[in-house]
Design a protein around this motif. Structure first.
Motif, mmCIF file in Angstrom:
data_model
loop_
_atom_site.group_PDB
_atom_site.id
_atom_site.type_symbol
_atom_site.label_atom_id
_atom_site.label_comp_id
_atom_site.label_asym_id
_atom_site.label_seq_id
_atom_site.Cartn_x
_atom_site.Cartn_y
_atom_site.Cartn_z
ATOM 1 N N THR A 36 0.872 -1.186 0.000
ATOM 2 C CA THR A 36 0.000 0.000 0.000
ATOM 3 C C THR A 36 0.905 1.230 0.000
ATOM 4 O O THR A 36 2.084 1.129 -0.300
ATOM 5 N N GLY A 37 0.345 2.381 0.356
ATOM 6 C CA GLY A 37 1.153 3.595 0.424
ATOM 7 C C GLY A 37 0.996 4.440 -0.821
ATOM 8 O O GLY A 37 0.303 4.055 -1.768
ATOM 9 N N SER A 38 1.664 5.588 -0.811
ATOM 10 C CA SER A 38 1.461 6.516 -1.930
ATOM 11 C C SER A 38 2.137 6.038 -3.221
ATOM 12 O O SER A 38 1.687 6.361 -4.317
ATOM 13 N N THR A 39 3.211 5.259 -3.107
ATOM 14 C CA THR A 39 3.946 4.885 -4.332
ATOM 15 C C THR A 39 3.119 4.030 -5.306
ATOM 16 O O THR A 39 3.034 4.381 -6.486
ATOM 17 N N LEU A 66 1.038 -7.018 2.102
ATOM 18 C CA LEU A 66 2.284 -7.060 2.865
ATOM 19 C C LEU A 66 2.086 -6.813 4.344
ATOM 20 O O LEU A 66 2.737 -7.427 5.177
ATOM 21 N N ASP A 67 1.199 -5.869 4.637
ATOM 22 C CA ASP A 67 1.103 -5.440 6.028
ATOM 23 C C ASP A 67 -0.223 -4.737 6.302
ATOM 24 O O ASP A 67 -0.987 -4.437 5.378
ATOM 25 N N TYR A 80 -5.197 -0.367 5.754
ATOM 26 C CA TYR A 80 -4.749 -0.843 4.440
ATOM 27 C C TYR A 80 -5.844 -1.677 3.752
ATOM 28 O O TYR A 80 -5.889 -1.751 2.523
ATOM 29 N N GLY A 128 7.070 -1.252 -2.032
ATOM 30 C CA GLY A 128 7.588 0.106 -1.956
ATOM 31 C C GLY A 128 8.802 0.052 -1.034
ATOM 32 O O GLY A 128 9.210 -1.019 -0.584
ATOM 33 N N ILE A 129 9.373 1.199 -0.744
ATOM 34 C CA ILE A 129 10.512 1.236 0.180
ATOM 35 C C ILE A 129 10.343 2.427 1.122
ATOM 36 O O ILE A 129 9.920 3.511 0.685
ATOM 37 N N GLY A 130 10.634 2.217 2.386
ATOM 38 C CA GLY A 130 10.555 3.324 3.343
ATOM 39 C C GLY A 130 11.774 4.223 3.196
ATOM 40 O O GLY A 130 12.812 3.802 2.658
ATOM 41 N N HIS A 134 13.086 0.352 4.795
ATOM 42 C CA HIS A 134 12.249 -0.803 5.152
ATOM 43 C C HIS A 134 11.489 -1.349 3.941
ATOM 44 O O HIS A 134 11.223 -0.625 2.982
ATOM 45 N N ILE A 135 11.165 -2.630 3.994
ATOM 46 C CA ILE A 135 10.242 -3.240 3.031
ATOM 47 C C ILE A 135 9.155 -3.924 3.852
ATOM 48 O O ILE A 135 9.446 -4.547 4.872
ATOM 49 N N GLY A 136 7.903 -3.821 3.404
ATOM 50 C CA GLY A 136 6.822 -4.139 4.323
ATOM 51 C C GLY A 136 7.044 -3.215 5.512
ATOM 52 O O GLY A 136 7.482 -2.070 5.353
ATOM 53 N N PHE A 137 6.794 -3.724 6.713
ATOM 54 C CA PHE A 137 7.185 -2.930 7.880
ATOM 55 C C PHE A 137 8.345 -3.600 8.597
ATOM 56 O O PHE A 137 8.432 -3.618 9.821
ATOM 57 N N PHE A 164 -0.664 10.855 6.581
ATOM 58 C CA PHE A 164 -1.968 10.281 6.216
ATOM 59 C C PHE A 164 -3.024 10.471 7.317
ATOM 60 O O PHE A 164 -4.173 10.120 7.135
HETATM 61 C C1 F6R Z 1 3.157 -0.479 2.691
HETATM 62 C C2 F6R Z 1 4.524 -0.913 2.937
HETATM 63 C C3 F6R Z 1 5.611 0.086 3.153
HETATM 64 C C4 F6R Z 1 5.614 1.185 2.087
HETATM 65 C C5 F6R Z 1 6.710 2.207 2.366
HETATM 66 C C6 F6R Z 1 6.665 3.351 1.382
HETATM 67 O O1 F6R Z 1 2.316 -1.582 2.472
HETATM 68 O O2 F6R Z 1 4.770 -2.071 2.999
HETATM 69 O O3 F6R Z 1 6.847 -0.575 3.145
HETATM 70 O O4 F6R Z 1 5.802 0.605 0.833
HETATM 71 O O5 F6R Z 1 6.567 2.707 3.659
HETATM 72 O O6 F6R Z 1 5.462 4.047 1.534
HETATM 73 P P1 F6R Z 1 5.032 5.174 0.501
HETATM 74 O O7 F6R Z 1 4.792 4.507 -0.807
HETATM 75 O O8 F6R Z 1 3.766 5.756 1.071
HETATM 76 O O9 F6R Z 1 6.161 6.151 0.445
#
Ligand code: F6R
Length: 239
Positions: A36-39, A66-67, A80, A128-130, A134-137, A164
Motif C-alpha cells: 500500500t502507500g502513496s507509491t 504485505l502489512d 490498508y 515500496g521502500i521506506g 524498510h520493506i513491508g514494515f 496520512f
Molecule cells: C506499505 C509498505 C511500506 C511502504 C513504504 C513506502 O504496504 O509495505 O513498506 O511501501 O513505507 O510508503 P510510501 O509509498 O507511502 O512512500
C-alpha cells in the motif's frame, strides 16, 4: 536485477502497471503480494483502467497484502484494507474472498505464511521502500529470515506515516507485516520508489553491501527483481 529509471511518478506508474498487467494476462491464476502507500497508488489506478482498455481480468487472482496497522478495523479509512478496496479491489473484477491481510490471522500470524504457501506461494510481489530502507514494515535491524509477525514501527516510519492522519496521536505505532523471509520467497519482485526522500534508501539498497541496516538491500540476493524508479529517487545512482 533489472533497473528502470523513468522520468517521473506518472511514467513509473505506467511502466509498473504494464509489467503487472502483462504478468496477469500470462498468469491469470497468479498470486500477487501487494504493497500500500502513496507509491503504488497510481499503478493500481492504471491497472483498474486496464480492465476496460485491454480486458485484463483479475477474477482468478489471489492477493496477499504485505502489512496492516494493528488496532485499525478494516473499515477505518486509514487502514490498508480500506486503501486496497478503494484504490484497487473496487476498480477490478477481483473476488474479494481471494484477498488476504495478515491482521485477519491474529494472533497466529504463522497461519498467514502457511496460507501463502498453500496458495502456491507469491508469484509476483509488489514493494515500496521506506525512507529508512524498510520493506513491508520490516524496519532496520529486522532479521532476513523473519516471517509474518507483529512489529513496532520505528520513529522514522511513524513520522513518515503521519502525513496520512489528521492527528499525530492517531498514527499507529504497531503493525503486522510479512517478514523479509516471506517477501524473499516470492518468485518475482517489483520494487517501486518515487521522490527525492527515497534517494538515500534506494542508493543504500542497490549500491551498498547487503545489511540489516537497510532491509531492502537483501533484494540484491533475489534472482528475479525489477526495480522501477523515477529520476528523483534515482538521483544518487551514477552511471
Ligand atoms: C506499505 C509498505 C511500506 C511502504 C513504504 C513506502 O504496504 O509495505 O513498506 O511501501 O513505507 O510508503 P510510501 O509509498 O507511502 O512512500
Amino acid at each position: 536485477m533489472q533497473i528502470y529509471i523513468e522520468k517521473d511518478y506518472n511514467d513509473l506508474s505506467k511502466k509498473a502497471s504494464k509489467i503487472i498487467a502483462d504478468f496477469i494476462k500470462k498468469n491469470p491464476k497468479c498470486v500477487l503480494g501487494l504493497a500500500t502507500g502513496s507509491t503504488p497508488q497510481k499503478t493500481y489506478d492504471l491497472l483498474g483502467k486496464m480492465r476496460k482498455i485491454n480486458k485484463t481480468s483479475f477474477k482468478n487472482i489471489k492477493t496477499f497484502n504485505l502489512d496492516e496497522y494493528s488496532g485499525l478495523s478494516a473499515n477505518n479509512p486509514q487502514s490498508y484494507h480500506f486503501f486496497m478496496k478503494q484504490n484497487f479491489f473496487d476498480k477490478t473484477d477481483i473476488d474479494i474472498k481471494n484477498t488476504f491481510f495478515p491482521t485477519d490471522f491474529a494472533p497466529d500470524y504463522k497461519k498467514y505464511d502457511e496460507k501463502i504457501k498453500k496458495s502456491g506461494g507469491i508469484n509476483l510481489q509488489i514493494l515500496g521502500i521506506g525512507s529508512n530502507g524498510h520493506i513491508g514494515f520490516n524496519e532496520p535491524g529486522s532479521k532476513f529470515f523473519s516471517k509474518t509477525r507483529q512489529v513496532k514501527l520505528s520513529k522514522n516510519t511513524i513520522k513518515d506515516n503521519a502525513r496520512f492522519f489528521k492527528n499525530k496521536k492517531d498514527v499507529p505505532t504497531k503493525a503486522v507485516t510479512m517478514g523479509i523471509g516471506t517477501i524473499m520467497s516470492a518468485k518475482k519482485i517489483i520494487l517501486l520508489a518515487s521522490g527525492k526522500n527515497k534517494s538515500k534508501a534506494v542508493f543504500n539498497a542497490l549500491c551498498k553491501k547487503v545489511s540489516t541496516k537497510t532491509p531492502a538491500s537483501i533484494l540484491q540476493s533475489h534472482k528475479d527483481v525489477i526495480v522501477i524508479l523515477d529520476k528523483d529517487s534515482a538521483e544518487n545512482l551514477s552511471g
